[in-house]
Design a protein around this motif. Structure first.
Motif, PDB file in Angstrom:
ATOM      1  N   TRP A  17       6.266 -73.929  22.028  1.00  0.00           N
ATOM      2  CA  TRP A  17       5.190 -73.538  21.546  1.00  0.00           C
ATOM      3  C   TRP A  17       4.107 -72.948  20.926  1.00  0.00           C
ATOM      4  O   TRP A  17       3.734 -72.765  19.435  1.00  0.00           O
ATOM      5  N   ARG A  18       4.827 -71.631  20.968  1.00  0.00           N
ATOM      6  CA  ARG A  18       5.117 -70.635  20.317  1.00  0.00           C
ATOM      7  C   ARG A  18       4.973 -70.411  18.797  1.00  0.00           C
ATOM      8  O   ARG A  18       4.586 -70.268  17.971  1.00  0.00           O
ATOM      9  N   LYS A  19       6.563 -71.032  18.312  1.00  0.00           N
ATOM     10  CA  LYS A  19       7.261 -70.856  18.071  1.00  0.00           C
ATOM     11  C   LYS A  19       6.337 -72.263  16.991  1.00  0.00           C
ATOM     12  O   LYS A  19       6.460 -72.618  15.481  1.00  0.00           O
ATOM     13  N   LYS A  20       6.058 -73.371  17.337  1.00  0.00           N
ATOM     14  CA  LYS A  20       5.023 -74.515  16.506  1.00  0.00           C
ATOM     15  C   LYS A  20       3.665 -73.258  16.024  1.00  0.00           C
ATOM     16  O   LYS A  20       3.449 -74.129  14.936  1.00  0.00           O
ATOM     17  N   ARG A  21       3.351 -72.275  17.014  1.00  0.00           N
ATOM     18  CA  ARG A  21       2.079 -72.322  16.439  1.00  0.00           C
ATOM     19  C   ARG A  21       2.121 -71.420  15.013  1.00  0.00           C
ATOM     20  O   ARG A  21       1.751 -70.012  14.687  1.00  0.00           O
ATOM     21  N   GLY A  22       3.891 -71.276  14.606  1.00  0.00           N
ATOM     22  CA  GLY A  22       3.682 -69.680  13.914  1.00  0.00           C
ATOM     23  C   GLY A  22       3.540 -68.451  14.115  1.00  0.00           C
ATOM     24  O   GLY A  22       3.307 -67.438  13.490  1.00  0.00           O
ATOM     25  N   LEU A  23       3.817 -68.092  15.709  1.00  0.00           N
ATOM     26  CA  LEU A  23       3.783 -66.742  16.074  1.00  0.00           C
ATOM     27  C   LEU A  23       4.740 -65.860  16.808  1.00  0.00           C
ATOM     28  O   LEU A  23       5.685 -66.950  16.600  1.00  0.00           O
ATOM     29  N   THR A  24       5.172 -64.563  16.551  1.00  0.00           N
ATOM     30  CA  THR A  24       5.860 -64.243  16.915  1.00  0.00           C
ATOM     31  C   THR A  24       5.756 -63.965  17.616  1.00  0.00           C
ATOM     32  O   THR A  24       4.659 -63.755  19.007  1.00  0.00           O
ATOM     33  N   GLN A  25       6.614 -63.195  18.900  1.00  0.00           N
ATOM     34  CA  GLN A  25       6.684 -63.002  20.562  1.00  0.00           C
ATOM     35  C   GLN A  25       5.553 -61.926  20.500  1.00  0.00           C
ATOM     36  O   GLN A  25       4.315 -61.779  21.364  1.00  0.00           O
ATOM     37  N   ALA A  26       5.973 -60.778  19.620  1.00  0.00           N
ATOM     38  CA  ALA A  26       4.879 -59.985  19.064  1.00  0.00           C
ATOM     39  C   ALA A  26       3.539 -60.363  18.938  1.00  0.00           C
ATOM     40  O   ALA A  26       2.618 -59.605  19.735  1.00  0.00           O
ATOM     41  N   ALA A  27       3.031 -61.135  18.301  1.00  0.00           N
ATOM     42  CA  ALA A  27       2.042 -61.306  17.885  1.00  0.00           C
ATOM     43  C   ALA A  27       1.240 -62.488  19.223  1.00  0.00           C
ATOM     44  O   ALA A  27       0.251 -61.864  19.049  1.00  0.00           O
ATOM     45  N   LEU A  28       2.327 -62.331  20.166  1.00  0.00           N
ATOM     46  CA  LEU A  28       1.523 -63.481  20.724  1.00  0.00           C
ATOM     47  C   LEU A  28       0.886 -62.427  22.017  1.00  0.00           C
ATOM     48  O   LEU A  28      -0.483 -62.520  22.749  1.00  0.00           O
ATOM     49  N   ALA A  29       2.412 -61.923  22.021  1.00  0.00           N
ATOM     50  CA  ALA A  29       1.723 -60.650  23.387  1.00  0.00           C
ATOM     51  C   ALA A  29       0.355 -60.100  22.069  1.00  0.00           C
ATOM     52  O   ALA A  29      -0.611 -59.647  23.153  1.00  0.00           O
ATOM     53  N   SER A  30       0.647 -59.223  21.592  1.00  0.00           N
ATOM     54  CA  SER A  30      -0.497 -58.765  20.961  1.00  0.00           C
ATOM     55  C   SER A  30      -1.822 -59.627  21.298  1.00  0.00           C
ATOM     56  O   SER A  30      -3.143 -59.033  21.620  1.00  0.00           O
ATOM     57  N   ALA A  31      -2.514 -60.758  21.251  1.00  0.00           N
ATOM     58  CA  ALA A  31      -3.438 -61.546  21.086  1.00  0.00           C
ATOM     59  C   ALA A  31      -4.207 -61.804  22.819  1.00  0.00           C
ATOM     60  O   ALA A  31      -5.350 -62.249  22.797  1.00  0.00           O
ATOM     61  N   THR A  32      -2.758 -60.948  23.877  1.00  0.00           N
ATOM     62  CA  THR A  32      -3.080 -62.272  24.953  1.00  0.00           C
ATOM     63  C   THR A  32      -2.737 -60.260  25.908  1.00  0.00           C
ATOM     64  O   THR A  32      -3.662 -61.273  26.657  1.00  0.00           O
ATOM     65  N   GLY A  33      -2.409 -60.023  25.262  1.00  0.00           N
ATOM     66  CA  GLY A  33      -2.405 -58.557  26.135  1.00  0.00           C
ATOM     67  C   GLY A  33      -1.447 -58.177  27.331  1.00  0.00           C
ATOM     68  O   GLY A  33      -0.761 -57.944  27.977  1.00  0.00           O
ATOM     69  N   VAL A  34      -0.595 -59.048  27.398  1.00  0.00           N
ATOM     70  CA  VAL A  34       0.830 -59.832  27.739  1.00  0.00           C
ATOM     71  C   VAL A  34       1.849 -59.020  26.864  1.00  0.00           C
ATOM     72  O   VAL A  34       2.030 -59.058  25.697  1.00  0.00           O
ATOM     73  N   GLY A  35       2.180 -57.685  27.617  1.00  0.00           N
ATOM     74  CA  GLY A  35       3.973 -57.432  27.595  1.00  0.00           C
ATOM     75  C   GLY A  35       4.938 -58.095  27.007  1.00  0.00           C
ATOM     76  O   GLY A  35       4.943 -59.447  27.717  1.00  0.00           O
ATOM     77  N   GLN A  36       5.003 -57.826  25.295  1.00  0.00           N
ATOM     78  CA  GLN A  36       5.885 -58.555  24.881  1.00  0.00           C
ATOM     79  C   GLN A  36       7.367 -58.493  25.904  1.00  0.00           C
ATOM     80  O   GLN A  36       7.869 -60.074  26.209  1.00  0.00           O
ATOM     81  N   GLY A  37       7.537 -57.935  26.273  1.00  0.00           N
ATOM     82  CA  GLY A  37       8.851 -58.041  27.708  1.00  0.00           C
ATOM     83  C   GLY A  37       8.743 -59.154  28.255  1.00  0.00           C
ATOM     84  O   GLY A  37      10.143 -60.350  28.946  1.00  0.00           O
ATOM     85  N   PHE A  38       7.144 -59.037  29.174  1.00  0.00           N
ATOM     86  CA  PHE A  38       7.251 -59.775  30.451  1.00  0.00           C
ATOM     87  C   PHE A  38       6.935 -61.627  29.895  1.00  0.00           C
ATOM     88  O   PHE A  38       6.905 -62.399  30.313  1.00  0.00           O
ATOM     89  N   LEU A  39       6.167 -61.100  28.662  1.00  0.00           N
ATOM     90  CA  LEU A  39       5.906 -62.404  27.458  1.00  0.00           C
ATOM     91  C   LEU A  39       7.453 -63.188  27.253  1.00  0.00           C
ATOM     92  O   LEU A  39       7.771 -64.533  27.538  1.00  0.00           O
ATOM     93  N   SER A  40       8.274 -62.265  26.698  1.00  0.00           N
ATOM     94  CA  SER A  40       9.937 -62.672  27.143  1.00  0.00           C
ATOM     95  C   SER A  40      10.609 -63.328  27.767  1.00  0.00           C
ATOM     96  O   SER A  40      11.181 -64.743  28.027  1.00  0.00           O
ATOM     97  N   GLU A  41      10.443 -63.068  29.286  1.00  0.00           N
ATOM     98  CA  GLU A  41      11.183 -63.488  30.739  1.00  0.00           C
ATOM     99  C   GLU A  41      10.166 -64.166  30.607  1.00  0.00           C
ATOM    100  O   GLU A  41      11.420 -65.847  31.486  1.00  0.00           O
ATOM    101  N   ILE A  42       9.120 -64.843  31.062  1.00  0.00           N
ATOM    102  CA  ILE A  42       8.261 -65.959  30.543  1.00  0.00           C
ATOM    103  C   ILE A  42       8.627 -67.378  29.993  1.00  0.00           C
ATOM    104  O   ILE A  42       9.307 -68.323  30.361  1.00  0.00           O
ATOM    105  N   GLU A  43       8.850 -66.848  28.600  1.00  0.00           N
ATOM    106  CA  GLU A  43       9.206 -67.646  27.295  1.00  0.00           C
ATOM    107  C   GLU A  43      10.757 -68.191  27.224  1.00  0.00           C
ATOM    108  O   GLU A  43      11.296 -69.320  27.824  1.00  0.00           O
ATOM    109  N   SER A  44      11.764 -67.387  27.690  1.00  0.00           N
ATOM    110  CA  SER A  44      12.733 -67.608  28.659  1.00  0.00           C
ATOM    111  C   SER A  44      13.468 -68.517  29.725  1.00  0.00           C
ATOM    112  O   SER A  44      14.098 -68.789  30.381  1.00  0.00           O
TER     113      SER A  44
END
Length: 127
Positions: free
Chosen positions: A71-98
């Motif tokens: 869904w992140r890719k489908k919405r055209g967002l990078t992990q950095a952009a989604l992390a910024s939009a949510t206030g979730v650290g990019q590293g943590f977001l990456s771990e959730i995503e993987s």
């Protein structure tokens, strides 16, 4: 329908049906439940609150590590952009995503909201 009305030994009303009549009633009840569930999904689709995956996207969905990754890719967002939009650290977001970490409900809600989805849409069924 041939039903026999009688009373139980305790005085409760009971109905006796043939097996085919009973099976038909069960099937009708299941059909009605299915129709209600389908109606609820259609209502969510019309309201724009149900996420749909087009046939051409199904291979990408199935190949993604997690629904969130798709869904992140489908919405055209990078992990950095989604992390910024949510206030979730990019590293943590990456771990959730993987799939290495699951994230708590509050975090998943932030992510789902940012993607315009429900939490159920971004969490794998086996989690």
């Amino acid at each position: 329908m041939t039903a026999i009305m009688t009373k139980s030994p305790a005085g409760e009303d009971i109905v006796i049906l043939s097996r085919p009549e009973y099976d038909a009633l069960v099937a009708a009840s299941e059909d009605a439940a299915d129709a209600r569930a389908a109606g609820a999904v259609l209502s969510r689709i019309e309201a724009g609150t149900e996420a749909l995956i087009a046939d051409e996207d199904m291979d990408a969905y199935l190949a993604a590590a997690t629904p969130l990754a798709f869904w992140r890719k489908k919405r055209g967002l990078t992990q950095a952009a989604l992390a910024s939009a949510t206030g979730v650290g990019q590293g943590f977001l990456s771990e959730i995503e993987s799939g290495k970490k699951t994230g708590d409900v509050a975090t998943l809600k932030k992510i789902a909201n940012a993607l315009g989805l429900r939490i159920d849409d971004i969490v794998a069924e086996n989690e």
